[in-house]
Design a protein around this motif. Structure first.
Motif, short mmCIF file in Angstrom:
data_model
loop_
_atom_site.label_atom_id
_atom_site.label_comp_id
_atom_site.label_asym_id
_atom_site.label_seq_id
_atom_site.Cartn_x
_atom_site.Cartn_y
_atom_site.Cartn_z
N THR A 6 -35.60 13.69 -25.83
CA THR A 6 -34.47 14.60 -26.00
C THR A 6 -34.14 14.67 -27.50
O THR A 6 -33.59 13.73 -28.06
N ALA A 7 -34.52 15.76 -28.13
CA ALA A 7 -34.33 15.90 -29.58
C ALA A 7 -32.91 16.37 -29.90
O ALA A 7 -32.33 15.98 -30.91
N VAL A 8 -32.35 17.23 -29.03
CA VAL A 8 -30.98 17.72 -29.21
C VAL A 8 -30.28 17.53 -27.87
O VAL A 8 -30.80 17.94 -26.83
N ASP A 9 -29.10 16.87 -27.91
CA ASP A 9 -28.52 16.40 -26.67
C ASP A 9 -27.07 16.88 -26.52
O ASP A 9 -26.16 16.28 -27.07
N ASP A 10 -26.88 18.01 -25.84
CA ASP A 10 -25.55 18.51 -25.53
C ASP A 10 -24.70 18.75 -26.80
O ASP A 10 -23.59 18.25 -26.92
N ILE B 64 -37.15 30.31 -33.28
CA ILE B 64 -38.53 29.80 -33.23
C ILE B 64 -38.74 29.00 -31.95
O ILE B 64 -39.81 29.02 -31.35
N LEU B 65 -37.71 28.27 -31.52
CA LEU B 65 -37.80 27.45 -30.31
C LEU B 65 -36.80 27.94 -29.26
O LEU B 65 -35.74 28.46 -29.60
N THR B 66 -37.14 27.72 -27.99
CA THR B 66 -36.24 28.02 -26.88
C THR B 66 -35.63 26.71 -26.41
O THR B 66 -36.36 25.73 -26.24
N PRO B 67 -34.31 26.67 -26.18
CA PRO B 67 -33.73 25.39 -25.75
C PRO B 67 -34.01 25.08 -24.28
O PRO B 67 -34.35 25.99 -23.52
N THR B 68 -33.82 23.83 -23.89
CA THR B 68 -33.95 23.44 -22.49
C THR B 68 -32.67 23.82 -21.74
O THR B 68 -32.71 24.23 -20.59
N ALA B 69 -31.51 23.68 -22.41
CA ALA B 69 -30.23 24.06 -21.80
C ALA B 69 -29.24 24.44 -22.89
O ALA B 69 -29.44 24.13 -24.06
N GLY B 70 -28.18 25.12 -22.47
CA GLY B 70 -27.12 25.46 -23.41
C GLY B 70 -27.14 26.93 -23.80
O GLY B 70 -28.09 27.65 -23.50
N ARG C 133 -22.08 30.42 -32.39
CA ARG C 133 -21.44 29.66 -31.30
C ARG C 133 -22.54 28.91 -30.56
O ARG C 133 -23.46 29.53 -30.03
N VAL C 134 -22.43 27.61 -30.53
CA VAL C 134 -23.43 26.77 -29.85
C VAL C 134 -22.69 25.94 -28.81
O VAL C 134 -21.71 25.28 -29.13
N GLU C 135 -23.16 26.01 -27.56
CA GLU C 135 -22.49 25.20 -26.52
C GLU C 135 -23.49 24.47 -25.64
O GLU C 135 -24.41 25.08 -25.09
N GLY C 136 -23.32 23.17 -25.57
CA GLY C 136 -24.15 22.34 -24.69
C GLY C 136 -25.64 22.43 -24.99
O GLY C 136 -26.48 22.32 -24.10
N LEU C 137 -25.97 22.64 -26.26
CA LEU C 137 -27.38 22.85 -26.63
C LEU C 137 -28.20 21.57 -26.43
O LEU C 137 -27.86 20.50 -26.93
N THR C 138 -29.28 21.72 -25.66
CA THR C 138 -30.15 20.57 -25.39
C THR C 138 -31.60 21.01 -25.50
O THR C 138 -31.96 22.09 -25.06
N LYS C 139 -32.40 20.17 -26.16
CA LYS C 139 -33.83 20.45 -26.22
C LYS C 139 -34.60 19.17 -25.88
O LYS C 139 -34.45 18.15 -26.55
N VAL C 140 -35.37 19.27 -24.81
CA VAL C 140 -36.21 18.14 -24.42
C VAL C 140 -37.66 18.52 -24.67
O VAL C 140 -38.12 19.55 -24.18
N PHE C 141 -38.35 17.73 -25.47
CA PHE C 141 -39.78 17.97 -25.69
C PHE C 141 -40.56 17.16 -24.66
O PHE C 141 -40.22 16.01 -24.38
N ARG C 142 -41.60 17.78 -24.15
CA ARG C 142 -42.43 17.09 -23.17
C ARG C 142 -43.82 17.02 -23.79
O ARG C 142 -44.36 18.04 -24.20
N ARG C 143 -44.36 15.85 -23.94
CA ARG C 143 -45.71 15.80 -24.51
C ARG C 143 -46.57 14.81 -23.74
O ARG C 143 -46.05 13.86 -23.13
N PRO C 144 -47.90 15.02 -23.75
CA PRO C 144 -48.77 14.14 -22.99
C PRO C 144 -48.65 12.70 -23.49
O PRO C 144 -48.53 12.48 -24.69
N ARG C 145 -48.62 11.76 -22.54
CA ARG C 145 -48.56 10.36 -22.94
C ARG C 145 -49.93 9.97 -23.47
O ARG C 145 -50.96 10.24 -22.85
N THR C 146 -49.97 9.36 -24.65
CA THR C 146 -51.27 9.00 -25.23
C THR C 146 -51.52 7.51 -25.03
O THR C 146 -50.61 6.70 -25.07
N PHE C 147 -52.79 7.18 -24.79
CA PHE C 147 -53.19 5.79 -24.63
C PHE C 147 -54.07 5.40 -25.80
O PHE C 147 -54.87 6.21 -26.29
N SER C 148 -53.92 4.14 -26.25
CA SER C 148 -54.80 3.71 -27.33
C SER C 148 -55.90 2.81 -26.75
O SER C 148 -55.99 2.67 -25.54
#
Ligand SMILES: Nc1ncnc2c1ncn2[C@@H]1O[C@H](COP(=O)(O)OP(=O)(O)OP(=O)(O)O)[C@@H](O)[C@H]1O
Length: 312
Positions: A36-40, A71-77, A3-18
């Motif tokens: 946002t890799a997985v959105d609700d 392996i991963l923890t979701p942001t919400a859901g 059962r999956v409900e409202g599953l959301t995963k937001v990855f946060r990563r450092p902004r890289t400059f070239s």
């Protein structure tokens, strides 16, 4: 079972400059960007189902599977797998699921396959008699005998995949995640893997979640698909309902008008008509008003239907 409900995963990563000093700027500014890799996402999967979890590259499939395996923890859901929260009950959850990643092996590279399987057996506390019975069945089903004593690193891709499948089901988990299990395999090896999945599902009522880019896998194995893109569910339902659509007449007209009989010109300058009744009458009606340069008839197939859903 799942059962999956409202599953959301937001990855946060450092902004890289070239550019010059880019690396230094990346370090100093400490700015972050979010993706946002997985959105609700919500869905439920019952015991014994074989479900295709499909989507283009980067759609969020692996991220979902990683959350379901703990392996991963979701942001919400909320997620329940066999009644457990996978990332909280990680080891209990792991005992009840088998996982195969087509792109990389879970086996011990330097050990003969049989030793890898024995290790899996002892890691999962499989009693000796059950291990022997399971191994006997798998040797037969997957034709393992010819390479049981070969170190995993010397196995061909098809042999390695059979070994990985054996390791994933050796402890008879009620749930199996298969991530691209036929990738890179030849036609015969693909067929063998598919037959094994069908058999495992049939005899053990094993629930299977399959991610793949090979739609022949899906057609051979799944009654239901969940289609995601940009982290969102676009479709969840039976394949039969999806491909049960009319044949289509595709025409290319000399004058390429904007609209013909209520059908607009598509991006490739074609007009595509659903065929409901009398095909010759439809063609005659079109050619009475326009000069037809080319025409063809398209049967609905899974690939074109899925492409149509992505394009919406
Ligand atoms: N650890 C991470 N850190 C930051 N972003 C990530 C991470 N893992 C995945 N992403 C991003 O999340 C999105 C979804 O990735 P995911 O691997 O789930 O896609 P996928 O559907 O499995 O794709 P593929 O078919 O290519 O395997 C992508 O945009 C990806 O770049």
């Amino acid at each position: 079972m799942i059962r999956v409900e409202g599953l959301t995963k937001v990855f946060r990563r450092p902004r890289t400059f070239s550019g010059p000093f880019g690396a230094l700027r990346t370090l100093v500014t400490r700015q972050y960007e979010e993706r946002t890799a997985v959105d609700d996402v919500s869905f439920a999967i019952d015991e014994g189902e074989v479900v295709g979890y499909l989507g283009p590259n980067g759609a969020g499939k692996s991220t979902t599977i990683k959350i379901l395996t703990g392996i991963l923890t979701p942001t919400a859901g909320t997620v329940r797998v066999n009644g457990m929260v996978p990332w909280r009950d990680r080891s209990a959850n792991a005992r009840r699921v088998g996982v195969v990643f087509g792109q990389r092996s879970q086996l011990w590279w330097d050990l003969p396959l049989i030793e890898s399987l024995r290790l899996v057996g002892s890691l999962y506390d499989v009693p000796a008699a059950r291990f022997d019975a399971s191994l006997r069945k798998l040797r037969d089903l997957l034709g393992l005998d010819e390479f049981l004593d070969t170190p995993v690193r010397q196995l061909s891709l098809g042999q390695r995949m059979r070994g990985d499948l054996a390791a994933a089901v050796l402890y008879e988990p009620p749930l199996l995640y298969l991530d691209e299990p036929t990738v890179g395999l030849d036609v015969l090896a693909k067929e063998a893997v598919r037959e094994f999945i069908v058999e495992t599902n049939r005899t053990g009522r094993t629930t299977v979640i399959l991610t793949t880019h090979d739609l022949a896998d899906v057609e051979a194995l799944c009654k239901r698909i969940i289609l995601i893109d940009h982290g969102k569910v676009l479709f969840d339902g039976a394949i039969d309902a999806l491909v049960d659509q009319p044949r289509r007449l595709v025409v290319l007209l000399e004058s390429a008008p904007e609209e013909v009989r209520g059908v607009s010109r598509d991006d490739e300058g074609r007009h595509v008509f659903d065929i409901h009744g009398d095909l010759p009458a439809l063609i005659a009606a079109i050619s009475a008003e326009h000069t037809i340069r080319d025409l063809s008839i398209e049967e609905p197939d899974l690939e074109s239907v899925i492409k149509g859903i992505y394009a919406r």
